[in-house]
Design a protein around this motif. Structure first.
Motif, PDB file in Angstrom:
ATOM      1  N   ARG A 261       1.513  -2.895  -2.586  1.00  0.00           N
ATOM      2  CA  ARG A 261       0.956  -1.630  -3.076  1.00  0.00           C
ATOM      3  C   ARG A 261      -0.536  -1.620  -2.814  1.00  0.00           C
ATOM      4  NH1 ARG A 261       3.055  -0.017  -8.847  1.00  0.00           N
ATOM      5  NH2 ARG A 261       1.371   1.370  -8.399  1.00  0.00           N
TER       6      ARG A 261
ATOM      7  N   ASP B  56      -2.677   4.135  -0.944  1.00  0.00           N
ATOM      8  CA  ASP B  56      -1.364   4.731  -0.743  1.00  0.00           C
ATOM      9  C   ASP B  56      -1.488   6.246  -0.857  1.00  0.00           C
ATOM     10  OD1 ASP B  56       1.292   5.389  -0.586  1.00  0.00           O
ATOM     11  OD2 ASP B  56       1.868   4.440  -2.473  1.00  0.00           O
TER      12      ASP B  56
ATOM     13  N   ARG C  30       0.905   8.773  -3.085  1.00  0.00           N
ATOM     14  CA  ARG C  30       0.750   8.953  -4.524  1.00  0.00           C
ATOM     15  C   ARG C  30      -0.030  10.235  -4.797  1.00  0.00           C
ATOM     16  NH1 ARG C  30      -2.724   5.378  -8.665  1.00  0.00           N
ATOM     17  NH2 ARG C  30      -2.051   6.475 -10.504  1.00  0.00           N
TER      18      ARG C  30
END
Length: 75
Positions: free
Chosen positions: A11, A15, A18
């Protein structure tokens, strides 16, 4: 297809899938920072009192330097 026992992909805060934080999310993070760490995160435009707003701006500028970009409150 991912195998059931395979490790999850890493993660990252980069990212892009999101969704951005909502105003309620930000307020919850500010409250948590205050309660857990004694850190007050205030949006300058939310401070209604002009004297107090300028005092906060002055202290932040003294500690971290003048802002680059955004509205120049009090100027």
């Amino acid at each position: 297809m991912r195998l059931p026992d395979a490790p999850r992909p890493p993660r990252s805060c980069l990212d892009l899938a999101r969704s951005p934080s909502t105003a309620m999310d930000l307020d919850a993070m500010r409250a948590a920072a205050w309660h857990r760490h004694g850190v007050a995160a205030l949006a300058v435009e939310d401070i209604a009192d002009p004297w107090l707003r300028q005092a906060v701006i002055n202290e932040a500028s003294r500690r971290w330097g003048r802002r680059h970009g955004g509205d120049q409150h009090g100027r």
